[in-house]
Design an enzyme around this catalytic site. Structure first.
Site, PDB file in Angstrom:
ATOM      1  N   TRP A 196      32.691  82.166  32.230  1.00 56.14           N
ATOM      2  CA  TRP A 196      32.187  81.174  33.181  1.00 56.14           C
ATOM      3  C   TRP A 196      31.255  81.896  34.166  1.00 56.14           C
ATOM      4  O   TRP A 196      31.564  82.985  34.645  1.00 56.14           O
ATOM      5  CB  TRP A 196      33.362  80.526  33.946  1.00 56.14           C
ATOM      6  CG  TRP A 196      32.862  79.605  35.023  1.00 56.14           C
ATOM      7  CD1 TRP A 196      32.525  78.299  34.890  1.00 56.14           C
ATOM      8  CD2 TRP A 196      32.600  79.958  36.390  1.00 56.14           C
ATOM      9  NE1 TRP A 196      32.048  77.805  36.080  1.00 56.14           N
ATOM     10  CE2 TRP A 196      32.094  78.809  37.029  1.00 56.14           C
ATOM     11  CE3 TRP A 196      32.725  81.133  37.137  1.00 56.14           C
ATOM     12  CZ2 TRP A 196      31.733  78.787  38.362  1.00 56.14           C
ATOM     13  CZ3 TRP A 196      32.354  81.112  38.483  1.00 56.14           C
ATOM     14  CH2 TRP A 196      31.874  79.941  39.079  1.00 56.14           C
ATOM     15  N   ASP A 363      26.824  63.750  42.129  1.00 56.36           N
ATOM     16  CA  ASP A 363      27.767  64.567  41.363  1.00 56.36           C
ATOM     17  C   ASP A 363      29.193  64.148  41.702  1.00 56.36           C
ATOM     18  O   ASP A 363      29.450  63.036  42.191  1.00 56.36           O
ATOM     19  CB  ASP A 363      27.483  66.060  41.658  1.00 56.36           C
ATOM     20  CG  ASP A 363      27.839  66.970  40.498  1.00 56.36           C
ATOM     21  OD1 ASP A 363      29.031  67.296  40.368  1.00 56.36           O
ATOM     22  OD2 ASP A 363      26.945  67.345  39.714  1.00 56.36           O
ATOM     23  N   ARG A 440      42.557  73.392  37.269  1.00 59.50           N
ATOM     24  CA  ARG A 440      41.769  72.673  38.280  1.00 59.50           C
ATOM     25  C   ARG A 440      42.444  71.341  38.626  1.00 59.50           C
ATOM     26  O   ARG A 440      41.794  70.315  38.747  1.00 59.50           O
ATOM     27  CB  ARG A 440      40.338  72.448  37.790  1.00 59.50           C
ATOM     28  CG  ARG A 440      39.319  72.394  38.918  1.00 59.50           C
ATOM     29  CD  ARG A 440      37.959  71.905  38.452  1.00 59.50           C
ATOM     30  NE  ARG A 440      36.955  72.065  39.492  1.00 59.50           N
ATOM     31  CZ  ARG A 440      35.923  71.261  39.668  1.00 59.50           C
ATOM     32  NH1 ARG A 440      35.725  70.242  38.877  1.00 59.50           N
ATOM     33  NH2 ARG A 440      35.063  71.477  40.626  1.00 59.50           N
ATOM     34  N   LYS A 473      25.599  62.896  33.844  1.00 61.82           N
ATOM     35  CA  LYS A 473      26.024  64.285  33.645  1.00 61.82           C
ATOM     36  C   LYS A 473      27.472  64.238  33.159  1.00 61.82           C
ATOM     37  O   LYS A 473      28.360  63.826  33.898  1.00 61.82           O
ATOM     38  CB  LYS A 473      25.920  65.060  34.960  1.00 61.82           C
ATOM     39  CG  LYS A 473      26.405  66.511  34.872  1.00 61.82           C
ATOM     40  CD  LYS A 473      26.114  67.233  36.195  1.00 61.82           C
ATOM     41  CE  LYS A 473      26.754  68.595  36.270  1.00 61.82           C
ATOM     42  NZ  LYS A 473      26.618  69.183  37.624  1.00 61.82           N
ATOM     43  N   TRP A 474      27.690  64.616  31.909  1.00 58.31           N
ATOM     44  CA  TRP A 474      28.997  64.519  31.258  1.00 58.31           C
ATOM     45  C   TRP A 474      29.662  65.894  31.333  1.00 58.31           C
ATOM     46  O   TRP A 474      29.313  66.800  30.589  1.00 58.31           O
ATOM     47  CB  TRP A 474      28.802  64.091  29.803  1.00 58.31           C
ATOM     48  CG  TRP A 474      30.044  63.926  28.997  1.00 58.31           C
ATOM     49  CD1 TRP A 474      30.996  64.869  28.738  1.00 58.31           C
ATOM     50  CD2 TRP A 474      30.472  62.745  28.334  1.00 58.31           C
ATOM     51  NE1 TRP A 474      31.987  64.350  27.954  1.00 58.31           N
ATOM     52  CE2 TRP A 474      31.693  63.035  27.684  1.00 58.31           C
ATOM     53  CE3 TRP A 474      29.942  61.454  28.209  1.00 58.31           C
ATOM     54  CZ2 TRP A 474      32.379  62.099  26.925  1.00 58.31           C
ATOM     55  CZ3 TRP A 474      30.633  60.527  27.453  1.00 58.31           C
ATOM     56  CH2 TRP A 474      31.832  60.847  26.821  1.00 58.31           C
ATOM     57  N   ASP A 475      30.622  66.006  32.233  1.00 57.58           N
ATOM     58  CA  ASP A 475      31.221  67.320  32.493  1.00 57.58           C
ATOM     59  C   ASP A 475      32.543  67.478  31.751  1.00 57.58           C
ATOM     60  O   ASP A 475      33.140  66.498  31.264  1.00 57.58           O
ATOM     61  CB  ASP A 475      31.431  67.467  34.009  1.00 57.58           C
ATOM     62  CG  ASP A 475      31.349  68.913  34.467  1.00 57.58           C
ATOM     63  OD1 ASP A 475      31.489  69.817  33.626  1.00 57.58           O
ATOM     64  OD2 ASP A 475      31.160  69.132  35.678  1.00 57.58           O
ATOM     65  N   MET A 476      33.039  68.703  31.683  1.00 58.59           N
ATOM     66  CA  MET A 476      34.335  69.010  31.045  1.00 58.59           C
ATOM     67  C   MET A 476      34.797  70.332  31.642  1.00 58.59           C
ATOM     68  O   MET A 476      34.301  71.377  31.271  1.00 58.59           O
ATOM     69  CB  MET A 476      34.106  69.129  29.537  1.00 58.59           C
ATOM     70  CG  MET A 476      35.316  69.072  28.663  1.00 58.59           C
ATOM     71  SD  MET A 476      36.138  70.635  28.441  1.00 58.59           S
ATOM     72  CE  MET A 476      34.968  71.580  27.493  1.00 58.59           C
ATOM     73  N   ASN A 477      35.717  70.219  32.613  1.00 60.71           N
ATOM     74  CA  ASN A 477      35.974  71.383  33.454  1.00 60.71           C
ATOM     75  C   ASN A 477      37.241  72.171  33.175  1.00 60.71           C
ATOM     76  O   ASN A 477      37.729  72.877  34.056  1.00 60.71           O
ATOM     77  CB  ASN A 477      35.956  70.957  34.927  1.00 60.71           C
ATOM     78  CG  ASN A 477      34.529  70.943  35.455  1.00 60.71           C
ATOM     79  OD1 ASN A 477      33.747  71.828  35.157  1.00 60.71           O
ATOM     80  ND2 ASN A 477      34.188  69.926  36.214  1.00 60.71           N
ATOM     81  N   CYS A 523      27.783  69.226  30.196  1.00 60.73           N
ATOM     82  CA  CYS A 523      28.126  70.348  31.054  1.00 60.73           C
ATOM     83  C   CYS A 523      29.588  70.642  30.779  1.00 60.73           C
ATOM     84  O   CYS A 523      30.362  69.733  30.496  1.00 60.73           O
ATOM     85  CB  CYS A 523      27.913  69.896  32.508  1.00 60.73           C
ATOM     86  SG  CYS A 523      28.544  71.022  33.752  1.00 60.73           S
ATOM     87  N   ASP A 545      27.095  77.388  35.782  1.00 59.06           N
ATOM     88  CA  ASP A 545      27.380  77.087  37.187  1.00 59.06           C
ATOM     89  C   ASP A 545      26.852  78.177  38.092  1.00 59.06           C
ATOM     90  O   ASP A 545      26.849  78.029  39.315  1.00 59.06           O
ATOM     91  CB  ASP A 545      28.893  76.951  37.399  1.00 59.06           C
ATOM     92  CG  ASP A 545      29.363  75.536  37.100  1.00 59.06           C
ATOM     93  OD1 ASP A 545      28.508  74.660  36.877  1.00 59.06           O
ATOM     94  OD2 ASP A 545      30.585  75.301  37.089  1.00 59.06           O
TER      95      ASP A 545
HETATM   96  C1  GLA Z   1      31.533  71.640  37.297  1.00 58.79           C
HETATM   97  C2  GLA Z   1      30.049  71.560  37.076  1.00 58.79           C
HETATM   98  C3  GLA Z   1      29.343  71.581  38.405  1.00 58.79           C
HETATM   99  C4  GLA Z   1      29.813  70.422  39.241  1.00 58.79           C
HETATM  100  C5  GLA Z   1      31.327  70.476  39.395  1.00 58.79           C
HETATM  101  C6  GLA Z   1      31.870  69.248  40.078  1.00 58.79           C
HETATM  102  O1  GLA Z   1      31.921  72.866  37.808  1.00 58.79           O
HETATM  103  O2  GLA Z   1      29.615  72.587  36.246  1.00 58.79           O
HETATM  104  O3  GLA Z   1      27.946  71.507  38.221  1.00 58.79           O
HETATM  105  O4  GLA Z   1      29.430  69.215  38.638  1.00 58.79           O
HETATM  106  O5  GLA Z   1      31.968  70.591  38.126  1.00 58.79           O
HETATM  107  O6  GLA Z   1      33.243  69.280  40.202  1.00 58.79           O
END
Ligand code: GLA
Length: 724
Positions: A196, A363, A440, A473-477, A523, A545
């Site tokens: 990361w 965001d 998280r 923006k389709w995220d996956m954290n 993302c 990031d």
């Molecule tokens: C991830 C994304 C960031 C932002 C955060 C929001 O870390 O990569 O760009 O969108 O989530 O929680």
């Protein structure tokens, strides 16, 4: 493009510059007799006949001196005297675990069939597909190797299908998408490795005897390794030398390996990771692997990259977006994090609009009761209190400023503190009687389940139907722990990982088809799922990031090895940088972010008047040359000191943009020159800044004058226009 020469029992798959030849042995096993530069329609049976056999290897089919282990096999099985790493492994109800597939027939068709439920490259023109059909007579199984030949792109793809025509179910324990056997181990292995915040670090090391490679067990392709491998001659450079590259069109657990055997030969494979994978194949059912993209070039790494960039732009990315100019955006994440309300957003949007930005991206933090990382994922309804009213009103206000509107979502996740989790605690990925892990403060939804897929489709569909959203923006954290699903019986739990990805693809396919005008950016905490599978659905991806310009140089260089500039997003963020604390000039940050899709991710209201003027200039300059930045053919240039400098150029039509960055100033140095590449030698190129003109040959052999390194030197861009 693809022919079969009956007399030699040989298939030739030819692109403009390269060739792959396959021979059918008298025993009906298939060998890869040649893969490399085009040599023409010549009989290649001698390649395998003339191998001087080593000792201590078993004979195949009891034929004296028929040492299968020494052949470059096309798709090797387990269960014959080739005791190297097999490309697939099956287990049968009777306990037997060996296979014996022999060639039965083939067909050659124009174009390229789609793969069921999987993202895949598509044929534009001049594409043919060879299907090689093999059978294991004892078990009644059919194997189809589907190899497509993209003539003009100089690229091949392969996918494998297994069809159970027997009476009993079988278990697939391993099934690679691609296997390439080479009669040498004189190669360097290249991978894109990292973590990361520092994805896509280019690594190069010589092969050694034994097993080496990369994989992911994370439930995603991951930050650690990109699903990409290349073998290159030790002498290969950016501009010359042999490279064999392969990339998997897949977003889940994968393995890429090179096995150097006892006789200095090597076997290269790429496919779904057999770790935590198996698949029950019922009678009459079939299984199709994800697709592997592969190529050979004799012209070094720049040529490999350019071929893949063209290929992905024209044959993988959604055609309606592939060559459409992407908007310059402001993202509020690093500007506000969770701490915003309507006036803060509108002030930021207004400032952005004044400077020339085109898209405002809201965001994380706009939904449910999300004030921190610890709640509300899954509750995808707007927080009206925070947004100062209904979402359509905020969008309208932003649209009234002249900006399109984009929104962040993380659909695959749920927070323990959420309505969704309260209503459906059983929807998360978990193993009975074990406490599921939070990362998280969130769980992963079990996307292998139809009801979860349907819920997500409905939810996203509603959001996109009720609101004027131009971009998602389709995220996956987080990655997947507690792997398993309620949906499958105990003996099929290892299907979960692949079924999750198939579920994700189904949701993405449905939503992107229903909302074809929305631009999707994926993302995964940055580049944690930057792979061709996601690129098929989302034409652009958040690269990392880590927004620090200097760190981004390495990350973007690695990314540029495979993925085109328009796939890669870069934002100018604050200095000191939030991830590493480094201070860099706005000029440096601008040059680096402009390497791909350009945007800003900082509080513009904190910028000085001088900074705002610079931003305005950056934006208007990017708009003027946007198509070159996003779709120009990119070449990595050779710099004097690789540890301290980086340079690249982009060419589209008559326009050329050259970008150069030096990280640190050095004392007592003299300026050097930067040689360009790939220009027309006799053409004249005019330098816009000075109106000076040079021949292409001069620019390539003498080069542009680099500014003298100094404390206030940040980097430079040159724009050249070809005159004749
Ligand atoms: C991830 C994304 C960031 C932002 C955060 C929001 O870390 O990569 O760009 O969108 O989530 O929680």
């Amino acid at each position: 493009m693809i022919n079969y020469v009956e007399e030699h029992r040989q298939f030739n798959l030819m692109t403009t510059k390269t060739q792959l030849s396959i021979n059918i042995l008298p025993t009906n096993q298939l060998v890869l007799s040649y893969f490399g530069e085009k040599i023409g329609d010549v009989a290649l049976g001698y390649v395998t006949k003339e191998i001087k056999r080593a000792s201590y290897l078993a004979n195949a089919d009891n034929i004296p001196e028929f040492k299968l282990e020494q052949y470059p096999l096309l798709y090797p099985a387990y269960g014959n005297p080739d005791l190297r790493n097999p490309a697939f492994q099956l287990s049968h109800l009777d306990g037997s675990r060996i296979s014996d597939f022999r060639y039965v027939s083939h067909n050659i068709q124009k174009g390229k069939p789609a793969l069921p439920g999987l993202p895949a490259t598509f044929a534009t023109n001049q594409v043919e597909t060879l299907e090689l059909i093999l059978r294991d007579e004892v078990k009644g199984l059919e194997q189809v190797l589907s190899i497509s030949c993209f003539e003009k792109k100089d690229v091949f793809t392969q996918s494998v299908r297994l069809i159970n025509q027997g009476q009993d179910p079988i278990k697939i324990e391993k099934v690679m998408s691609l296997n390439l056997d080479f009669l040498t181990d004189r190669f360097d292995l290249l991978t894109l490795s990292g973590a990361w915040g520092r994805e896509m670090g280019l690594e190069r090391r010589p092969l050694h005897q034994g097993f080496q490679g990369i994989d992911s067990k994370r439930g995603a392709s991951g930050h650690g390794q990109n699903p990409f491998l290349a073998l290159a001659d030790p002498e290969t450079t950016e501009d010359a030398g042999a490279v064999y590259g392969m990339n998997l069109v897949y977003s889940g657990n994968f393995i890429g390996s090179v096995d150097v055997d006892m006789h200095q030969n090597c076997r290269m494979q790429l496919g779904i990771n057999p770790f935590e994978f198996d698949w029950e194949l019922a009678p009459e059912a079939s299984f199709t692997t994800p697709e592997a993209v592969f190529l050979f070039t004799a012209q070094g790494f720049n040529d490999m990259s350019q071929r893949l960039h063209h290929f992905y732009t024209e044959c993988l990315i959604t055609p309606s977006f592939a060559k459409r100019e992407r908007p310059i955006l402001i993202n509020n994440w690093e500007a506000t994090y969770f701490d915003f309300d309507q006036p803060i957003l509108l002030n930021l949007a207004k400032e952005a609009a004044d400077l020339g930005v085109e898209l405002f991206v809201l965001d994380d933090g706009w939904f449910g009761n999300r004030q921190r990382e610890d709640s509300s994922l899954g509750d995808w309804f707007p927080n009206q209190q925070k947004l100062g009213g209904p979402l359509p009103e905020l969008i309208q206000a932003i649209n009234d400023l002249g900006l399109a509107f984009g929104l962040w979502v993380e659909p695959e996740m749920v927070s323990p503190k959420s309505h969704l989790f309260t209503e459906h605690p059983d929807w998360i990925v978990q193993v009975p009687k074990r406490t599921p892990q939070q990362v998280r403060n969130q769980y992963v939804l079990d996307l292998s389940r139809t009801e979860v897929q349907t819920y997500l489709i409905d939810c996203l569909d509603r959001l996109l139907t009720e609101n004027n959203i131009a971009y998602i923006k389709w995220d996956m954290n987080r990655n997947i722990t507690d792997s398993g699903t309620k949906n499958l019986p105990p003996n099929r739990q290892k299907e979960f990982g692949h079924r999750y990805i198939l579920g994700l693809y189904h949701v993405l396919e449905t939503i992107t088809k229903r909302h074809p005008t929305v631009l999707f950016e994926s993302c995964a905490g940055g580049g944690g799922r930057f792979d061709p599978g996601m690129l098929y659905y989302t034409p652009q991806i958040w690269t990392s990031d880590d927004t620090d310009a200097i760190e981004r140089l390495k990350i973007q260089k690695g990314t540029s090895l495979i993925y085109p500039p328009a796939a890669m997003s870069g934002h100018v963020s604050a200095s000191p940088n939030h991830q590493v604390g480094r201070q860099t000039s706005l000029i440096t940050r601008g040059i680096v972010a402009k390497q791909g899709n350009f945007g800003y991710e900082l509080n513009l209201l904190d910028c000085t008047t001088v900074e705002k003027e610079i931003i305005k200039d950056q934006i208007s300059q990017y708009k003027k040359y946007r198509s070159v930045y996003q779709f120009g053919e990119q070449t990595r240039l050779t710099v004097f000191d690789e540890a301290n400098e980086m340079a690249w150029m982009k060419v589209l039509g008559d326009q050329v943009i050259v970008s150069y960055l030096a990280v640190l100033a050095k004392p007592n140095t003299v300026p050097k020159r930067l040689k360009l590449k790939g220009l027309a030698p006799q053409a004249t190129y005019q330098l816009l800044e000075s109106e000076a003109s040079y021949r292409g040959a001069e620019l390539m052999n003498i080069g542009l004058d680099l500014p003298r390194p100094s404390a206030d030197f940040y980097g430079k861009e040159w724009i050249l226009v070809k005159k004749d």
